[in-house]
Design an enzyme around this catalytic site. Structure first.
Site, short mmCIF file in Angstrom:
data_model
loop_
_atom_site.label_atom_id
_atom_site.label_comp_id
_atom_site.label_asym_id
_atom_site.label_seq_id
_atom_site.Cartn_x
_atom_site.Cartn_y
_atom_site.Cartn_z
N HIS A 1 34.93 37.71 40.13
CA HIS A 1 34.55 38.27 38.76
C HIS A 1 34.93 37.45 37.74
O HIS A 1 35.89 36.54 37.57
CB HIS A 1 35.50 39.71 38.47
CG HIS A 1 35.16 40.86 39.46
ND1 HIS A 1 35.52 40.86 41.07
CD2 HIS A 1 34.59 41.97 39.00
CE1 HIS A 1 35.04 41.96 41.33
NE2 HIS A 1 34.49 42.79 40.24
N ASN B 1 41.07 32.28 43.10
CA ASN B 1 40.61 33.80 42.61
C ASN B 1 41.90 34.77 42.84
O ASN B 1 41.85 35.78 41.91
CB ASN B 1 39.43 34.48 43.55
CG ASN B 1 38.83 35.95 43.27
OD1 ASN B 1 38.92 36.20 41.99
ND2 ASN B 1 38.55 36.60 44.16
#
Length: 286
Positions: free
Chosen positions: A136, A167
């Site tokens: 994201h 991440n």
């Protein structure tokens, strides 16, 4: 004849008055044009007495995208996206995070999806067996205040191939730190994305989604005294030394990415904010 001449004189006077009024209107329009031409294109926002600024978040979220990059500007409920159809990922994603929005109770969506209306949007299966996470840019954790905003962060226009160690490591810790800063500073503007000015040679999936070598993030606190900001450049790998080791000035992020951030700020504030890089002060503010 006399009647005819009187009528003709009356018409001449009326026409003359009309010409005079038109001339006056043209002069006034010309002055207005000159004033408008000389006026700044920036929003009419001035520093408050306490040194913060009064500028709508939507203006602060605007980015002048590197003109060398393909860009399609997309607007979602809580984020703006400059999407690159050639790279199949965003050039940048921008959003505001307020103190109140950090306290939402909407459950995480976890349902990734492709937007068929967006040219070049990656498919979820492009990431299967690639060795990369669906990373994201605008995190789901910032959108717990609204179900639609939460769901839209799982759209593939907001996703980049990220190494799992990034991440779930330094990138995640920086997201958490941003939420902490938002609670302290009342609201922040966050803009992040992949560094697409690097020479990229790795691609994944049938759509050949480009794998970035680095990611950037810039954060602005427009309502503090004084206004403050910071930038980060992180490798798409394990981050040695933690997020503080990747802190840079916003000027440096602009130099690397070719983007122009926060141009809605008054020049004096923009110049001061974008050259600073004090991680300890930014991170430990109370």
């Amino acid at each position: 004849m006399a009647k005819h001449k009187k009528k003709k004189k009356h018409n001449t006077v009326s026409f003359g008055r009309i010409l005079a009024v038109c001339a006056l209107l043209l002069i006034m329009a010309g002055i207005s044009h000159l004033v408008a031409h000389d006026a700044s294109d920036r929003p009419s926002a001035l520093p408050d007495d306490n040194g913060s600024v009064r500028i709508p978040a939507q203006e602060l979220m605007k980015v002048v995208t590197n003109p060398a990059l393909d860009s399609r500007l997309l607007n979602y409920k809580a984020m703006d996206v400059s999407f690159n159809p050639r790279m199949h990922e965003p050039n940048w994603v921008a959003w505001e995070l307020t103190a109140d929005e950090t306290n939402g109770d909407i459950k995480r969506s976890s349902q990734f999806y492709s937007d068929d209306s967006v040219e070049g949007c990656a498919e979820t299966y492009d990431y299967l067996y690639s060795g990369y996470d669906r990373g994201h840019m605008a995190p789901a954790g910032d959108m717990k205040w609204d179900a639609t905003a939460m769901r839209e962060t799982f759209c593939m226009v907001n996703i980049c191939p990220q190494a799992k160690v990034l991440n779930t490591g330094a990138w995640k810790r920086l997201e958490e730190k941003c939420r902490s800063v938002a609670r302290t500073d009342s609201a922040i503007i966050i803009i992040c994305g992949p560094v697409l000015t690097d020479t990229l040679r790795d691609f994944i999936g049938d759509n050949r989604v480009a794998v970035p070598k680095r990611f950037f993030k810039v954060i602005l606190s427009p309502y503090t005294t004084p206004v403050r900001g910071i930038g980060f450049i992180m490798p798409n790998d394990r981050v040695k030394g933690g997020m503080q080791a990747t802190a840079v000035s916003i000027d440096e992020v602009e130099r690397i990415t070719g983007h122009d951030f926060f141009s809605a700020l008054p020049d004096s504030i923009e110049l001061a904010v974008e050259k600073e890089c004090d991680f300890n002060s930014w991170s430990n503010r109370r």
